[in-house]
Structure formats: C-alpha cells, structure tokens
Scaffold this active site. Sequence first.
Site, PDB file in Angstrom:
ATOM      1  CB  CYS A   1      34.130  23.013 -10.753  1.00  0.00           C
ATOM      2  SG  CYS A   1      34.805  23.906  -9.349  1.00  0.00           S
ATOM      3  CG  LEU A   2      38.007  27.277 -13.278  1.00  0.00           C
ATOM      4  CD1 LEU A   2      38.373  28.740 -13.032  1.00  0.00           C
ATOM      5  CD2 LEU A   2      38.552  26.813 -14.626  1.00  0.00           C
TER       6      LEU A   2
ATOM      7  CG  HIS B   1      33.125  26.900  -5.075  1.00  0.00           C
ATOM      8  ND1 HIS B   1      33.881  25.761  -4.946  1.00  0.00           N
ATOM      9  CD2 HIS B   1      32.920  27.070  -6.401  1.00  0.00           C
ATOM     10  CE1 HIS B   1      34.123  25.256  -6.163  1.00  0.00           C
ATOM     11  NE2 HIS B   1      33.544  26.029  -7.066  1.00  0.00           N
TER      12      HIS B   1
ATOM     13  N   GLY C   1      33.401  31.767 -13.408  1.00  0.00           N
ATOM     14  CA  GLY C   1      33.234  32.131 -12.008  1.00  0.00           C
ATOM     15  C   GLY C   1      34.371  31.577 -11.181  1.00  0.00           C
TER      16      GLY C   1
ATOM     17  CD  GLN D   1      36.592  27.702  -7.448  1.00  0.00           C
ATOM     18  OE1 GLN D   1      35.912  28.700  -7.674  1.00  0.00           O
ATOM     19  NE2 GLN D   1      36.820  26.769  -8.353  1.00  0.00           N
TER      20      GLN D   1
ATOM     21  CG  HIS E   1      29.439  26.277  -9.663  1.00  0.00           C
ATOM     22  ND1 HIS E   1      29.507  25.083 -10.354  1.00  0.00           N
ATOM     23  CD2 HIS E   1      30.696  26.536  -9.227  1.00  0.00           C
ATOM     24  CE1 HIS E   1      30.763  24.641 -10.311  1.00  0.00           C
ATOM     25  NE2 HIS E   1      31.505  25.503  -9.643  1.00  0.00           N
ATOM     26  CD  GLU E   2      31.888  30.259  -8.905  1.00  0.00           C
ATOM     27  OE1 GLU E   2      32.725  30.030  -8.001  1.00  0.00           O
ATOM     28  OE2 GLU E   2      31.907  29.667 -10.011  1.00  0.00           O
TER      29      GLU E   2
HETATM   30 NI    NI Z   1      33.529  25.750  -9.149  1.00  0.00          NI
END
Ligand code: NI
Length: 172
Positions: A93-94, A139, A46, A51, A135-136
């Site tokens: 998480c990236l 963000h 995701g 991000q 999660h997204e």
């Molecule tokens: Ni993330």
Amino acid sequence: MALLKILHYPDPVLSRVAEPVDTIDAALRTLASDMAETMYAAPGVGLAAPQVGISRRLIVLDCTPKDEPRQLYVAINPEIIAHSGTLFEEEGCLSVPGYYARVERDEEITVRFLDLAGEQHELTTDGLLAVAFQHEIDHLNGMLFVDRLSSLKKSLFRKKYKKILAQLEESL
Ligand code: NI
C-alpha cells in the site's frame, strides 16, 4: 494536473470512514485526475481519496500490466454487491511504504459504482483487479490491509514499520 502528497500510516485520516460523494463537479474531476497522476507516478495500481487527505468515497485503479495500454477506473461511491471464492495474495500500500503481506480476499466480486459522468456501472471481475477494488474500498472504510492481519502478524508489522518509518524520515 498535480501530484498529491500521499499520507502514511498512522495518519488519522486513513482510519476514518469516508463520506459519500453527493456532487460530481469540476473539483471532483480535478481530484480524480490528480489522484490518477499521483498513482501512476508512485507507481501504484490503486489510490483512494483518504490517502491524499480527502475523506470522500472516490478511488482510482489501473491494474493493467506495464506493456499493455492503460485502463483507468475512476469509481465513485463503490460498493461490492456480490462476491465468491477466496484467495491469498501479497499486498502492499502506498500509505504503508516498505511493507508487504499476504491477505485473504474474495476471488471474484461484482462492484457497483458511478463514473465521473454520473453513470452507474456494475463490474464483475476477479484476480488482481478484484483484489485492488477490495483494498481501495477498505480505505474508504478506514481500513488498511495490515488491519486484516492476525494480531501476531500485526504486532510484528508494528515493530518492523517503526524502523521503516524512521529510515524514511532520515532519507527525507
Ligand atoms: Ni492502499
């Protein structure tokens, strides 16, 4: 198509509440396809627009196992309209490289969003995809999974993450 640069915590864009998308145009479609390419290349399941430095309510997700055909979700202005149950899953998480922790989430959710054609969808899902949507969407609200840790765990995270970031900078 282009790979986008993924911002790392504590970049301030990551803690900002993203603005709703009001126009679905060519620029948004390009952004969504670049975000998908960036997510697959990472690899990740995701990615949210903040991000990559764009404070807009747009996310992409694909939680299908490696050996199955891809199923990409592009969700504009996503909103969780129903939820039930609780589960604890390990998340990463990236934008928080090298750190993983178990976080409490809703087990099943119904999420409402627009696709790139402007069509509204209501999707009820559970497991990994439900966790990824939560999660997204976090963000988009300026929240990272580490913000959901207890204060003790979060202070341990901060210490460990300083070292991770230092190593990452050395390797660049
Ligand atoms: Ni993330």
